[in-house]
Scaffold this active site. Structure first.
Site, PDB file in Angstrom:
ATOM      1  N   GLN A 158       0.814  -1.220   0.000  1.00  0.00           N
ATOM      2  CA  GLN A 158       0.000   0.000   0.000  1.00  0.00           C
ATOM      3  C   GLN A 158       0.848   1.270   0.000  1.00  0.00           C
ATOM      4  O   GLN A 158       0.349   2.344  -0.319  1.00  0.00           O
ATOM      5  CB  GLN A 158      -0.973   0.004   1.185  1.00  0.00           C
ATOM      6  CG  GLN A 158      -0.321   0.136   2.548  1.00  0.00           C
ATOM      7  CD  GLN A 158      -1.330  -0.018   3.690  1.00  0.00           C
ATOM      8  OE1 GLN A 158      -1.711  -1.125   4.054  1.00  0.00           O
ATOM      9  NE2 GLN A 158      -1.779   1.089   4.261  1.00  0.00           N
ATOM     10  N   CYS A 164      -5.321   0.453   3.713  1.00  0.00           N
ATOM     11  CA  CYS A 164      -5.332  -0.975   4.045  1.00  0.00           C
ATOM     12  C   CYS A 164      -6.721  -1.565   3.827  1.00  0.00           C
ATOM     13  O   CYS A 164      -6.870  -2.713   3.420  1.00  0.00           O
ATOM     14  CB  CYS A 164      -4.910  -1.161   5.497  1.00  0.00           C
ATOM     15  SG  CYS A 164      -5.970  -0.279   6.651  1.00  0.00           S
ATOM     16  N   HIS A 300      -5.949  -1.132  11.619  1.00  0.00           N
ATOM     17  CA  HIS A 300      -5.395  -1.675  10.383  1.00  0.00           C
ATOM     18  C   HIS A 300      -6.326  -2.772   9.863  1.00  0.00           C
ATOM     19  O   HIS A 300      -7.100  -3.345  10.626  1.00  0.00           O
ATOM     20  CB  HIS A 300      -3.991  -2.232  10.663  1.00  0.00           C
ATOM     21  CG  HIS A 300      -3.251  -2.653   9.439  1.00  0.00           C
ATOM     22  ND1 HIS A 300      -3.181  -1.891   8.297  1.00  0.00           N
ATOM     23  CD2 HIS A 300      -2.534  -3.792   9.165  1.00  0.00           C
ATOM     24  CE1 HIS A 300      -2.463  -2.528   7.381  1.00  0.00           C
ATOM     25  NE2 HIS A 300      -2.060  -3.676   7.887  1.00  0.00           N
ATOM     26  N   ASN A 322      -0.881  -9.472   4.538  1.00  0.00           N
ATOM     27  CA  ASN A 322      -0.817  -8.026   4.780  1.00  0.00           C
ATOM     28  C   ASN A 322      -0.529  -7.297   3.463  1.00  0.00           C
ATOM     29  O   ASN A 322      -0.327  -7.928   2.424  1.00  0.00           O
ATOM     30  CB  ASN A 322       0.271  -7.740   5.834  1.00  0.00           C
ATOM     31  CG  ASN A 322       0.074  -6.405   6.527  1.00  0.00           C
ATOM     32  OD1 ASN A 322      -0.793  -5.610   6.166  1.00  0.00           O
ATOM     33  ND2 ASN A 322       0.889  -6.141   7.535  1.00  0.00           N
TER      34      ASN A 322
END
Ligand SMILES: *[C@@H]1O[C@H](CO)[C@@H](O)[C@H](O)[C@H]1NC(C)=O
Length: 357
Positions: A158, A164, A300, A322
């Site tokens: 990102q 996110c 997050h 992630n």
């Protein structure tokens, strides 16, 4: 009197010399620890980091130095997982938090609350009560890794954009699409950043629930190739966004604070989750089953792509994808402790989970 004056002048200048000396010494931590300077230089080369001048370089070195020392101290504690000097090593934890997360809880942000209230739609619209996996808790695989089933695209990054939420939304959609069609297609986060602006706020944060709503009402989402990621807020490219490649019927929420329910959902498809991912341990996680320090202040968003048990010590874990590049964690992935903790799950992983349908 003269003598007194003279001596106090001496002590004053002595004081000044000492004070200046100590300022110089602290700004020259550099010369005291050549191995650390070298480590910083190597790290800068590896990550292509360039500073605008020596003042910035010295400041960044101090942060790097502190982070490296803290990482080394924590790693000596043998906590079952490790930290590493990754791409975030010259950022303070506050800087990291501000630029690399971006999950906006409705109750936490006044601005966001006002923003929602000023719209005619209520925020309850995006929360779903039905949970289609509620009766499938008995017959689940003992481990799942959706990568092995080809339902997970490669790790994305990102960058310095707090979106996110878009990566989490897209990843669970990519998973569902592959499970349904057999085709793994990388989908567009940038379309969400640029076009899903009624409830979500691009690089300033957003929520998966509202992103799923947007995708449903828009008729789908286009591909990464057609609408590539730019890591910055932009104007909606309606032409590109009009090419809907994958559509969904909506989304459902996993009952909150229930890791069994989360397991039932993950057994069937990748699931978007919110997490407290802004802490020091999270910033520098590099491998093992994460049992680090974190609370439940969700900031997050990631996606759970499986679960399993670590052979070495029997730790149960969630497998997480992630959006911080492959240099973070286990090549961009994380294993985080599952079960036997508070009902919210470690770092709040079971508090706000959802999946597209
Ligand atoms: C689960 O089982 C209960 C009781 O049989 C039933 O009422 C409910 O509709 C089922 N849920 C789903 C999602 O199938």
């Amino acid at each position: 009197m003269n003598f007194m004056g003279f001596s106090s002048q001496i002590s004053l200048s002595l004081f000044l010399v000492l004070a200046i000396g100590s300022v110089l010494a602290s700004s020259r931590l550099l010369s005291n620890e050549p191995w650390m300077i070298e480590k910083h230089e190597k790290w800068m080369n590896f990550h292509g980091r360039v500073y605008k001048d020596n003042i910035e370089k010295t400041e960044r070195f101090q942060i790097f130095n502190e982070n490296v020392k803290r990482i080394e101290t924590l790693n000596k504690m043998n906590r079952g997982f490790t930290l590493g000097v990754n791409a975030f090593a010259d950022l303070t934890n506050e800087e990291f938090r501000a630029s690399r997360t971006g999950y906006k809880r409705q109750s936490k942000s006044n601005h966001f609350d006002l923003h929602l209230k000023s719209k005619s739609k209520s925020k309850s619209k995006s929360k779903s009560k039905s949970f289609k996996y509620e009766n499938s808790t008995g017959v689940l695989a003992s481990t799942i890794d959706w990568r092995k089933n080809g339902a997970v695209t490669s790790i994305k990054n990102q960058g310095e954009c707090g979106c996110c939420w878009a990566f989490s939304t897209v990843a669970s959609m990519e998973g569902l699409n592959q499970i349904k069609t057999g085709k793994l297609v990388s989908l567009s986060e940038q379309e969400l950043v640029d076009c899903d602006t009624e409830f979500d706020e691009g690089c300033e944060g957003g929520l998966m629930d509202t992103a799923f709503d947007f995708i449903k009402s828009h008729g789908g989402l286009t591909t990464e190739a057609n609408y590539p990621y730019k890591a910055t807020d932009g104007k909606c490219n309606t032409k590109r966004a009009a090419v809907n490649s994958v559509s969904i019927h909506g989304h459902e929420n996993v009952p909150a604070n229930n890791e069994k329910a989360l397991l039932a959902a993950v057994a069937h498809q990748p699931v978007s989750v919110a997490i407290e991912g802004g802490g020091f341990d999270f910033q520098f996680y590099s491998g093992g089953v994460f049992k680090g320090e974190c609370g439940t202040d969700l900031d997050h968003a990631v996606v759970v792509i499986g679960y399993g048990v670590e052979k070495k010590d029997g730790s149960k874990y969630w497998l997480v994808k992630n959006s911080w590049g492959t240099g973070w964690g286990e090549k961009g992935f994380m294993r985080i402790k599952r079960g036997d903790g508070p009902k919210e799950g470690l770092c709040g992983i079971a508090m706000d989970a959802s999946y597209p349908i």
